[in-house]
Design a protein around this motif. Structure first.
Motif, PDB file in Angstrom:
ATOM      1  N   ASP A  31       0.811  -1.095  -0.130  1.00 27.35           N
ATOM      2  CA  ASP A  31       0.034   0.134  -0.098  1.00 27.35           C
ATOM      3  C   ASP A  31       0.949   1.290  -0.079  1.00 27.35           C
ATOM      4  O   ASP A  31       1.321   1.525   1.282  1.00 27.35           O
ATOM      5  N   GLY A  33      -0.254   3.988  -0.123  1.00 25.00           N
ATOM      6  CA  GLY A  33      -1.004   5.131   0.630  1.00 25.00           C
ATOM      7  C   GLY A  33      -0.666   5.148   1.845  1.00 25.00           C
ATOM      8  O   GLY A  33      -1.416   6.058   2.572  1.00 25.00           O
ATOM      9  N   TYR A  75      -8.091   4.079   7.787  1.00 25.87           N
ATOM     10  CA  TYR A  75      -7.804   4.467   6.376  1.00 25.87           C
ATOM     11  C   TYR A  75      -9.130   5.282   5.998  1.00 25.87           C
ATOM     12  O   TYR A  75     -10.257   5.451   6.564  1.00 25.87           O
ATOM     13  N   ALA A  76      -8.893   6.013   4.848  1.00 26.57           N
ATOM     14  CA  ALA A  76      -9.892   7.004   4.222  1.00 26.57           C
ATOM     15  C   ALA A  76     -11.318   6.548   4.169  1.00 26.57           C
ATOM     16  O   ALA A  76     -12.291   6.894   4.078  1.00 26.57           O
ATOM     17  N   ASP A  77     -11.303   5.175   3.786  1.00 30.17           N
ATOM     18  CA  ASP A  77     -12.554   4.257   3.588  1.00 30.17           C
ATOM     19  C   ASP A  77     -13.263   4.020   4.693  1.00 30.17           C
ATOM     20  O   ASP A  77     -14.290   3.382   4.676  1.00 30.17           O
ATOM     21  N   SER A  79     -11.745   2.072   7.182  1.00 30.13           N
ATOM     22  CA  SER A  79     -11.341   0.809   7.513  1.00 30.13           C
ATOM     23  C   SER A  79     -10.302   1.215   8.807  1.00 30.13           C
ATOM     24  O   SER A  79      -9.753   2.335   8.609  1.00 30.13           O
ATOM     25  N   PHE A 112     -11.348  -5.847   6.655  1.00 29.96           N
ATOM     26  CA  PHE A 112     -10.160  -6.636   6.513  1.00 29.96           C
ATOM     27  C   PHE A 112     -10.606  -8.200   6.794  1.00 29.96           C
ATOM     28  O   PHE A 112      -9.790  -8.948   6.420  1.00 29.96           O
ATOM     29  N   LEU A 120      -0.938  -5.715   5.712  1.00 32.59           N
ATOM     30  CA  LEU A 120      -0.508  -4.497   4.673  1.00 32.59           C
ATOM     31  C   LEU A 120       0.990  -4.252   4.658  1.00 32.59           C
ATOM     32  O   LEU A 120       1.579  -4.307   6.071  1.00 32.59           O
ATOM     33  N   PHE A 189       2.527  11.253   1.452  1.00 34.02           N
ATOM     34  CA  PHE A 189       2.274  10.455   0.365  1.00 34.02           C
ATOM     35  C   PHE A 189       3.152  10.774  -0.778  1.00 34.02           C
ATOM     36  O   PHE A 189       3.683  11.860  -0.939  1.00 34.02           O
ATOM     37  N   ILE A 212      -2.300  11.271  -5.737  1.00 32.61           N
ATOM     38  CA  ILE A 212      -1.834  10.579  -4.938  1.00 32.61           C
ATOM     39  C   ILE A 212      -1.558   9.066  -5.600  1.00 32.61           C
ATOM     40  O   ILE A 212      -2.802   8.624  -5.830  1.00 32.61           O
ATOM     41  N   ASP A 214      -1.452   5.650  -5.294  1.00 34.04           N
ATOM     42  CA  ASP A 214      -1.887   4.733  -4.101  1.00 34.04           C
ATOM     43  C   ASP A 214      -2.356   3.251  -4.363  1.00 34.04           C
ATOM     44  O   ASP A 214      -3.512   2.797  -4.922  1.00 34.04           O
ATOM     45  N   GLY A 216      -2.975   0.704  -2.722  1.00 38.93           N
ATOM     46  CA  GLY A 216      -4.009   0.283  -1.604  1.00 38.93           C
ATOM     47  C   GLY A 216      -5.248   0.459  -1.973  1.00 38.93           C
ATOM     48  O   GLY A 216      -6.014  -0.048  -1.234  1.00 38.93           O
ATOM     49  N   THR A 217      -5.423   1.399  -3.012  1.00 40.17           N
ATOM     50  CA  THR A 217      -6.870   1.637  -3.598  1.00 40.17           C
ATOM     51  C   THR A 217      -6.904   1.034  -4.822  1.00 40.17           C
ATOM     52  O   THR A 217      -6.199   1.202  -5.570  1.00 40.17           O
ATOM     53  N   ILE A 297      -7.081  10.384  -6.049  1.00 39.44           N
ATOM     54  CA  ILE A 297      -6.403   8.905  -5.493  1.00 39.44           C
ATOM     55  C   ILE A 297      -6.312   8.117  -6.723  1.00 39.44           C
ATOM     56  O   ILE A 297      -7.393   7.559  -7.244  1.00 39.44           O
TER      57      ILE A 297
HETATM   58  C1  LIG Z   1      -9.438   0.958   0.156  1.00 37.97           C
HETATM   59  C2  LIG Z   1      -8.677   1.905   1.045  1.00 37.97           C
HETATM   60  N1  LIG Z   1      -8.824   3.434   0.144  1.00 37.97           N
HETATM   61  C3  LIG Z   1      -8.842   4.451   0.824  1.00 37.97           C
HETATM   62  O1  LIG Z   1      -9.018   4.622   1.842  1.00 37.97           O
HETATM   63  C4  LIG Z   1      -8.706   5.571  -0.114  1.00 37.97           C
HETATM   64  C5  LIG Z   1      -7.442   6.157  -0.072  1.00 37.97           C
HETATM   65  C6  LIG Z   1      -7.585   7.741   0.359  1.00 37.97           C
HETATM   66  O2  LIG Z   1      -8.691   8.271   0.182  1.00 37.97           O
HETATM   67  C7  LIG Z   1      -6.191   8.235   0.654  1.00 37.97           C
HETATM   68  C8  LIG Z   1      -5.072   7.803   0.255  1.00 37.97           C
HETATM   69  C9  LIG Z   1      -4.117   8.749   0.866  1.00 37.97           C
HETATM   70  C10 LIG Z   1      -4.701   9.837   1.031  1.00 37.97           C
HETATM   71  S1  LIG Z   1      -6.188   9.890   0.962  1.00 37.97           S
HETATM   72  C11 LIG Z   1      -7.607   1.610   1.648  1.00 37.97           C
HETATM   73  C12 LIG Z   1      -7.711   0.873   2.802  1.00 37.97           C
HETATM   74  C13 LIG Z   1      -6.676   0.511   3.332  1.00 37.97           C
HETATM   75  C14 LIG Z   1      -5.392   0.830   2.812  1.00 37.97           C
HETATM   76  N2  LIG Z   1      -5.280   1.734   1.764  1.00 37.97           N
HETATM   77  C15 LIG Z   1      -6.454   2.158   0.942  1.00 37.97           C
END
Ligand SMILES: C[C@H](NC(=O)CCC(=O)c1cccs1)c1cccnc1
Length: 322
Positions: A31, A33, A75-77, A79, A112, A120, A189, A212, A214, A216-217, A297
């Motif tokens: 990830d 991000g 995380y932003a989502d 989780s 998760f 991760l 980031f 960004i 990422d 992980g998204t 993202i």
């Molecule tokens: C799938 C999830 N994606 C996000 O939270 C969006 C990611 C998002 O908005 C941002 C990333 C960086 C600055 S803002 C996720 C879960 C676990 C790890 N990675 C990503």
């Protein structure tokens, strides 16, 4: 030591890399991000561990507990996960780091538990690592001194095995040349200006926006103005609250989407912008809203089209057509 580790696509949602932590093999989600390396552990409730491989520190001869150290990430989502911390040896492809901070999960959120990954590997900047009372370094930061070049690259082809390369770029994984842009790491980031996008050939400005990179998204997440402009060009597209995003008739013709990374456009082909069946004859878009803010993202769907290079010297981000 330079090396390459295979990244296997899982449910079209993430790419997993087989990683050895203290002699125990786990499938981890790389990830770019975030900056925490955390694993499902024996400290989790059995119900949270079901379906996952997990790490047991007492079974590792090289584990060293960091007494009183904790971690807690959101995380932003929505989780998240939390737990305690130790040091152990981590092997990824041909690259080994001894005394890597390994964050053992005591709690993980439901996404998760239902996801395929066993944890991760954070590859963003160590400045956003969540370990307290002393922040810890990422695997990449710890590995850099043993690499030929202080970089790693993500090769994540659509529906096929990919790779993470450490210490070198692999010209057999891309065509043409790699275009680099300077990275502003002040938010932790791999972030850069992203001030314009195109729907098909129509250019739109995104003043003040950044992007960004990422891994992980899964999807491409952009501001509402861009998402609206894109789906206005897709016949029958609409926002579905039940599906949690924009859907459209699977028979719809999709325009390409391009967005600037620094001063160079990256173009996502229409085929990658249909993420697949939502329900019946409705398909789910690979472009969805990031919600508020001015950070786009660029997730796995971007890496399905481009080899991504994360270079700590600079720092800079580079991309080349797969
Ligand atoms: C799938 C999830 N994606 C996000 O939270 C969006 C990611 C998002 O908005 C941002 C990333 C960086 C600055 S803002 C996720 C879960 C676990 C790890 N990675 C990503």
């Amino acid at each position: 030591q330079d090396g390459s580790a295979t990244a296997v696509p899982s449910d079209g949602v993430e790419y997993l890399v087989s990683t050895v932590v203290g002699g125990q093999t786990l499938d981890l989600d790389f990830d770019t991000g975030s900056a925490d390396l955390w694993v499902f552990s024996s400290q989790l409730a059995a119900s949270s561990r079901s379906g996952h491989a997990y790490y047991t520190s007492s079974k590792s001869s090289t584990y060293k507990a960091l007494s009183g150290y904790t971690w807690d990430i959101s995380y932003a989502d929505g989780s998240g996960a939390s737990g305690n911390v130790g040091l152990d040896t981590v092997q990824i492809g041909g690259t080994t780091v001894t005394n890597q901070a390994v964050e053992l999960a005591k709690t993980v959120s439901s996404t998760f538990v239902s996801d395929a990954s066993d944890g991760l590997v954070g590859l963003a900047f160590s400045s956003i690592n969540t370990v307290s009372p002393q922040q810890q370094s990422t695997f990449f930061d710890n590995a850099q001194s043993s690499l030929d070049s202080p970089l790693f690259a993500a090769y994540l082809p659509f529906n096929a095995d990919g790779a993470y390369d450490f210490g070198y770029t692999d010209s057999s994984k891309y065509t043409g040349s790699i275009t680099y842009t300077s990275v502003d790491s002040s938010n932790g980031f791999w972030e850069y200006p992203s001030t314009s996008y195109k729907v098909g050939s129509t250019v739109h400005s995104l003043s003040g926006y950044t992007g960004i990179s990422d891994t992980g998204t899964t999807l491409i997440l952009m501001g509402d103005s861009a998402v609206t402009a894109y789906y206005n060009q897709v016949s029958g597209a609409s926002y579905s609250s039940s599906q949690g995003g924009y859907i459209f008739p699977c028979s719809a013709t999709l325009p390409t989407l391009s967005f600037k990374i620094g001063s160079t456009y990256a173009t996502i082909p229409a085929s990658l912008l249909n993420f697949g069946t939502a329900s019946g004859s409705s398909c789910f878009g690979s472009l969805q809203s990031v919600g508020s803010g001015s950070q786009n993202i660029y997730g796995d769907v971007f890496f399905n089209a481009y080899y991504g290079v994360f270079d700590a010297s600079g720092p800079s981000f580079g991309f080349a057509t797969i």
